[in-house]
Scaffold this active site. Structure first.
Site: not given
Ligand code: NAD
Ligand code: UGA
Length: 471
Positions: A89, A161-162, A273, A335
């Site tokens: 992070p 990518a999620e 990210c 998101f």
């Protein structure tokens, strides 16, 4: 049998290792984590992350050649290849706070590898790290190495990518492997290439030096985020001029040099990210005496913040300059669609902005839990080096003004306005006539993802605001 161990059973470690296990039946894969709850979930029927297709992949391999465990030392000791996929992070205190990557978890993983290893290993950077991290890791490993064993460090950044992780892992645009340009380094590159070559065509496996691989990951995320900020900047101009951002994106994207993907105007990008990696890039530029380059990339984040506050201002301004004590429905908190992840979701900033104007929020998301939403809205946001437009209120006041509900209709009932903040497919097919009838009038819809047909909703009677489109 090649033995792989992955340190970090998160959004990257879990799905990536599950796919390696599925595609390479002759490889044994153990995913380890310090977090017992997370490992228990990976070993249960309710996986710790929601990702389409993941359940199926895990079910096919778990207990055969895929294992999830908290036996970190033992699993690392036995592995030939150790992936490190821990979180990296943004630093919140000390030197570089607000920008630099916090490598605490990475460093402790590296020290643990050095401590427990009894045989030579390939150590793979899977986490996104600042360029030159491999050098630091090499130092930790070699200076703590009491025997003759060798460590080869590779950089193998992840581009999934999620929401589409499994598809991205099955059919990656490319796999990138960076290694030392020595015979030993190249041997390690080949060993990792052999793993991916079980399902990825050879011409899609790119090999580079270590620094190019590390930097390419930061560059790719910066370029992607830059496209969104570019289109979002245009969306503001569209609203001011009567142009339509969807038409502009389509026309611009038809140029084969630009391409059509990733040009959807939105309430702003989120996810764990983009912001973190750009801030990391900004910090690296500053440390390398390149303030102009740092400033250039910073703008991508500034426009993203501007887009979120612009959205809040639009909601408040449209509703006669006050949302005080008005019920506002928030549809979508993740998101993006097809994930339950809320890290850096624009919904946090939008909700906090509306709460700052004393609104009452009724929030619905098909994959995000009530606890998660309440935690996100009460955690203090870390201030990076720009003035924050949106300020959170006290935890008790926030919790009094936030309700988390089980469906979109319940959220919208008696509300003055509906804000669509995630592009979940189900929001496209809601019975908007029914929603309209249950709302206070005038009934407003603020579509932060441009998913509804604004003209149809206007026929019903709604006042509709879409990103970058004429009113
Ligand atoms: P995550 O927070 O979901 O998972 C990281 C896991 O590592 C946590 O479960 C944590 O408990 C564990 N961990 C930390 N230190 C450990 C240690 N010393 N030993 C064992 N376990 C430890 O993070 P993530 O989203 O999977 O991201 C991991 C990395 O991959 C980050 O660098 C991120 O930038 C990068 N990345 C993420 C995505 C994404 O879509 N989320 C995509 C590409 C790259
Ligand atoms: C992103 C990258 O796409 C991955 O390649 C990368 O591996 C990953 O970051 C990472 O390093 O973590 P992710 O954040 O999971 O993946 O999801 P994206 O599809 O990139 O979406 C990011 C955000 O941008 C979302 O909030 C999405 O809604 C938004 N977005 C995306 C837009 O606003 N407009 C678009 O046109 C596309």
């Amino acid at each position: 049998m090649v033995k792989i161990c992955c340190i970090g059973a998160g959004y990257v470690g879990g799905p990536t290792m599950a796919v390696i296990a599925l595609k390479c039946p002759s490889v044994e894969v153990v995913v380890v984590d310090l977090n017992q709850k997370r490992i228990d979930a990976w070993n249960s029927d309710t996986l710790p992350i929601y990702e389409p297709g993941l359940d199926d992949v895990v079910k096919q391999c778990r207990g055969k050649n895929l294992f999830f465990s908290t036996k970190v030392d033992e699993s690392v000791m036995e592995a030939d290849i150790v992936f490190v996929s821990v979180n990296t992070p943004t630093k919140t205190t000390g030197l570089g706070a607000g920008k630099a990557a916090d490598l605490t978890y990475w460093e402790s993983a590296a020290r643990m590898i050095a401590r427990v290893s009894k045989s030579s290993k390939i150590v793979v950077e899977k986490s996104t790290v600042p360029v030159k991290t491999a050098e630091a890791i090499e130092k930790i490993l070699t200076h703590n190495n009491k025997s003759e064993i060798q460590f080869q460090i590779l950089s193998n950044p992840e581009f999934l990518a999620e929401g589409t992780a499994i598809e991205d892992l099955f059919h990656p645009d490319r796999v990138l492997i960076g290694g030392r340009e020595t015979p030993e380094g190249q041997k390690a590159v080949q060993a990792l290439k052999d793993v991916y070559a079980q399902w990825v065509p050879e011409d899609k496996i790119l090999t580079t030096n270590l620094w190019s691989a590390e930097l390419s990951k930061l560059a790719a995320n910066a370029f992607l985020a830059q496209r969104i900020s570019s289109v979002n900047a245009m969306s503001a101009l569209c609203e001011a001029t009567g142009a339509n951002v969807a038409q502009v994106s389509y026309a611009v994207g038809k140029d084969s040099r630009i391409g059509p993907k990733f040009l959807n105007g939105s309430v702003g990008f989120g996810g764990s990210c983009f912001q973190k990696d750009i801030l990391n890039l900004v910090y690296i530029c500053e440390c390398n005496g390149l303030p102009e380059v740092a400033e250039y990339w910073k703008q991508v984040i500034k426009i993203n913040d501007y887009q979120k506050s612009r959205f809040v201002n639009r909601v408040v301004a449209s509703m006669f300059n006050t949302v005080s004590k008005k019920k506002i429905a928030i549809l979508g908190f993740a998101f993006k669609k097809d994930t339950g992840d809320t890290r850096e979701t624009p919904a946090i900033d939008v909700c906090q902005g509306l709460l700052g104007d004393n609104a009452d929020l009724s929030i619905y998301d098909p994959q995000v839990t009530e606890d998660q939403i309440k935690m996100d809205l009460t955690s203090k946001k870390f201030d990076w080096d720009h003035p924050l437009h949106l300020r959170p209120m006290s935890d008790t006041t926030t919790l009094e003004k936030v309700r988390v509900v089980k469906d979109a209709y319940e959220a919208a009932k008696d509300s003055h306005g509906v804000c669509i903040l995630t592009e979940w497919d189900e929001f496209k097919t809601l019975d908007y006539q029914k929603i309209y009838e249950g709302m206070q009038k005038p009934a407003f819809i603020f579509d932060g993802r441009n998913v509804v047909d604004a003209n149809k909703l206007r026929e019903i009677g709604f006042i509709v605001y879409s990103i970058g489109k004429p009113l």
